[in-house]
Design an enzyme around this catalytic site. Structure first.
Site, PDB file in Angstrom:
ATOM      1  N   TYR A 147      15.155 -51.257  -1.651  1.00  0.00           N
ATOM      2  CA  TYR A 147      13.995 -50.666  -0.992  1.00  0.00           C
ATOM      3  C   TYR A 147      12.820 -50.645  -1.958  1.00  0.00           C
ATOM      4  O   TYR A 147      12.992 -50.536  -3.171  1.00  0.00           O
ATOM      5  CB  TYR A 147      14.291 -49.230  -0.551  1.00  0.00           C
ATOM      6  CG  TYR A 147      15.156 -49.114   0.677  1.00  0.00           C
ATOM      7  CD1 TYR A 147      14.590 -49.094   1.955  1.00  0.00           C
ATOM      8  CD2 TYR A 147      16.533 -49.001   0.569  1.00  0.00           C
ATOM      9  CE1 TYR A 147      15.383 -48.972   3.079  1.00  0.00           C
ATOM     10  CE2 TYR A 147      17.338 -48.888   1.695  1.00  0.00           C
ATOM     11  CZ  TYR A 147      16.755 -48.869   2.949  1.00  0.00           C
ATOM     12  OH  TYR A 147      17.541 -48.759   4.061  1.00  0.00           O
ATOM     13  N   ASP A 187      14.552 -45.945   9.671  1.00  0.00           N
ATOM     14  CA  ASP A 187      14.025 -44.827  10.440  1.00  0.00           C
ATOM     15  C   ASP A 187      12.644 -45.136  11.003  1.00  0.00           C
ATOM     16  O   ASP A 187      12.042 -46.165  10.698  1.00  0.00           O
ATOM     17  CB  ASP A 187      13.942 -43.577   9.556  1.00  0.00           C
ATOM     18  CG  ASP A 187      15.307 -43.079   9.132  1.00  0.00           C
ATOM     19  OD1 ASP A 187      16.270 -43.280   9.894  1.00  0.00           O
ATOM     20  OD2 ASP A 187      15.403 -42.476   8.046  1.00  0.00           O
TER      21      ASP A 187
END
Length: 267
Positions: A109, A51
Site C-alpha cells: 500500500y 474500503d
C-alpha cells in the site's frame, strides 16, 4: 475455465470493492458486466477488499467461465462497457485450483500526503492534506519499528473480527515527495483499517505527540484506545499484489517469512 483479471480503479465514487446492499462498488460493476455476458450470475473473487474511497493501482480477481471468447478479446470486451473510473489492465487464464485470495503472498500500500498552506481542490480525493510541518525523519524511524512479525491489535479497527491479528511487514517507510510524503508499507496481509491507523500514528509522531520509542510499547499493549486516530481513506492506494512468492523474495530477500493466506483472514 478460470480467468485472472488485473484491474485499477479510482475509489472516490465507490463504497469499496465488496458488494453492498445499497451503493456502487467495484465488485458490483464487474458482476453486473459478467451477468450480461453469461446470462447468469458470475461471482468474482478478489485478492483484496478495499474500503470506501480507497484506490487501487493493481488489484486482481478471478472468476470461472464457460464462454469461448478468445483471451485477447476479454480485456476489450470489459473495458468498452466499464465506467471511466475502472480499467482492466490484463486478462489471463490460470489453473483451476488457483485462488486470488489464498495464492496472494503479499500486498503493498502507498498512502499519499501533500503539505501546503492551503488545501488544493485538484488533490481532493487523491491525497490527504496536512498543513502542519512534520518531522519526516522521526516518522521514518518510527515506521521502521513496524517491520517484522507483530500483533497489530492496537493498530487496527475494533471492528476487526479475525482471531489472529499477527501480521508480518516487510517494508514500512516514509518517503519524501515534492509536495509532502508517501508512506509505503508491504506485508503478508493487513487488518481492517490497519494502514490508515499506522499512518495516523506516524503523523502524530511527526507532530511530536508520540516518540519512536513508543512503538514497541504500543504494540505490546494491544490497546486500540492508545492509538485512537484513523487517517482518511482518500490518500490510500493498493499499489501491488504479490501472487508469486519468488517476486516477493526478490524484492525483500530470501530470509523473509512467506505467509499463506489459508491461515490468514481479513483485508
Amino acid at each position: 475455465m478460470r480467468i485472472l483479471v488485473e484491474i485499477a480503479y479510482q475509489g472516490n465514487n465507490f463504497l469499496g470493492f465488496q458488494i453492498q446492499q445499497n451503493g456502487r462498488t467495484v465488485q458490483q460493476q464487474f458482476e453486473k458486466l459478467l451477468q450480461r455476458m453469461h446470462k447468469r450470475h458470475v461471482r468474482i473473487h478478489p485478492s483484496s477488499r478495499t474500503d470506501r474511497g480507497v484506490h487501487a493501482i493493481q488489484q486482481y480477481f478471478h472468476f470461472d467461465t464457460e464462454l469461448n471468447i478468445p483471451m485477447s478479446q476479454w480485456q476489450y470486451a470489459m473495458n468498452r462497457t466499464l465506467p471511466d473510473d475502472i480499467y482492466v489492465n490484463n486478462v489471463v487464464t490460470v489453473d483451476d485450483d488457483f485462488h486470488c485470495r489464498y495464492d496472494c503472498v503479499g500486498k503493498r500500500y502507498r498512502y499519499k500526503v501533500y503539505q501546503a498552506q492551503h488545501r488544493d481542490p485538484f488533490q481532493s480525493g487523491l491525497k490527504t492534506f496536512i498543513p502542519e510541518t512534520l518531522d519526516l525523519g522521526k516518522m521514518n524511524r518510527a515506521a521502521q519499528q513496524f517491520i517484522g512479525t507483530h500483533d497489530f491489535t492496537g493498530f487496527c479497527s475494533q471492528k476487526t473480527e479475525v482471531e489472529s491479528k499477527v501480521r508480518t511487514l516487510y517494508q514500512s517507510e516514509i518517503v519524501k515527495t515534492d509536495d509532502g510524503f508517501d508512506y509505503i508499507v508491504t506485508g503478508s496481509g493487513f487488518l481492517y483499517n490497519m494502514v490508515r491507523v499506522l499512518v495516523a500514528f506516524l503523523i502524530e509522531v511527526g507532530k511530536g505527540r508520540h516518540e519512536v520509542s513508543d512503538v514497541p510499547k504500543l504494540l505490546e499493549s494491544k490497546n486500540r484506545k492508545n492509538v485512537p486516530f484513523t487517517a482518511p481513506a482518500e490518500g490510500l492506494y493498493l499499489e501491488k499484489i504479490y501472487l508469486d512468492e519468488n517476486e516477493l523474495l526478490k524484492d525483500f530477500g530470501n530470509d523473509i517469512k512467506i505467509h499463506r493466506k489459508k491461515s490468514l483472514q481479513n483485508d
